[in-house]
Scaffold this motif. Structure first.
Motif, short mmCIF file in Angstrom:
data_model
loop_
_atom_site.label_atom_id
_atom_site.label_comp_id
_atom_site.label_asym_id
_atom_site.label_seq_id
_atom_site.Cartn_x
_atom_site.Cartn_y
_atom_site.Cartn_z
N ALA A 27 -53.01 -43.61 -20.83
CA ALA A 27 -52.43 -44.55 -21.26
C ALA A 27 -52.60 -44.92 -19.63
O ALA A 27 -52.38 -46.08 -18.79
N SER A 28 -51.57 -43.75 -18.98
CA SER A 28 -52.02 -44.06 -17.39
C SER A 28 -53.42 -43.61 -16.76
O SER A 28 -53.00 -44.95 -15.57
N LEU A 29 -54.51 -42.87 -17.27
CA LEU A 29 -55.47 -43.19 -16.91
C LEU A 29 -55.41 -44.82 -16.51
O LEU A 29 -56.78 -45.50 -15.55
N ILE A 30 -56.01 -45.26 -17.74
CA ILE A 30 -56.39 -47.02 -17.90
C ILE A 30 -55.57 -47.88 -17.14
O ILE A 30 -56.38 -48.45 -16.54
N SER A 31 -54.16 -46.99 -17.28
CA SER A 31 -53.38 -48.32 -16.13
C SER A 31 -54.12 -47.88 -14.85
O SER A 31 -53.27 -49.18 -13.78
N ALA A 32 -53.76 -47.04 -14.69
CA ALA A 32 -54.02 -46.56 -13.32
C ALA A 32 -55.61 -47.36 -12.66
O ALA A 32 -55.27 -48.44 -11.01
N ASN A 33 -56.79 -48.15 -13.39
CA ASN A 33 -57.42 -48.27 -13.18
C ASN A 33 -57.39 -49.63 -14.01
O ASN A 33 -59.53 -50.27 -13.83
N GLY A 34 -56.60 -50.50 -14.34
CA GLY A 34 -57.53 -52.17 -15.11
C GLY A 34 -55.68 -52.17 -15.22
O GLY A 34 -54.85 -51.43 -14.76
N ASN A 35 -55.38 -52.71 -16.44
CA ASN A 35 -54.40 -53.28 -17.17
C ASN A 35 -54.48 -52.75 -19.08
O ASN A 35 -55.72 -53.37 -19.47
N LEU A 36 -53.90 -52.15 -19.13
CA LEU A 36 -53.48 -51.42 -19.97
C LEU A 36 -52.70 -52.67 -21.41
O LEU A 36 -51.29 -52.74 -20.62
N VAL A 37 -53.47 -53.44 -22.10
CA VAL A 37 -52.91 -54.31 -22.79
C VAL A 37 -51.40 -54.11 -23.75
O VAL A 37 -50.73 -54.33 -24.21
#
Length: 92
Positions: A27-37
């Motif tokens: 979740a943090s990896l995705i949030s750091a590189n984009g927008n976690l929906v």
């Protein structure tokens, strides 16, 4: 930015703390590189067939938006992470 969905099948042999750490890591990896929906934890389910001699696993579905280059990096990290049995990333 493109929309993606990613399903992770995480080993049920891990304790709950390790499972939560794995979910939070992605979740943090995705949030750091984009927008976690959304991060939808499906919980422990029976597998259709044995994977590494395991019959049950935790399922987690992530929906996110990011640039086109990030899914390859996410797939690479998923493959080297202990406890992740399978993962799949699709463009919506």
């Amino acid at each position: 930015m493109q929309k993606y969905e990613s399903m992770f099948v995480i080993s049920a042999k891990q304790d709950e703390e390790a499972y939560k750490a794995t979910v939070e890591k992605f979740a943090s990896l995705i949030s750091a590189n984009g927008n976690l929906v959304s991060c939808d934890e499906w919980g422990k389910r029976k597998l259709a067939y044995l994977i590494n001699k395991e019959a049950e696993a935790y399922y987690v579905l992530y929906t996110f938006e990011c640039d086109a280059a990030f899914p390859a990096e996410l797939d690479r990290v998923a493959k080297i992470t202990d406890g992740v049995l399978r993962s799949m990333i699709i463009a919506l």
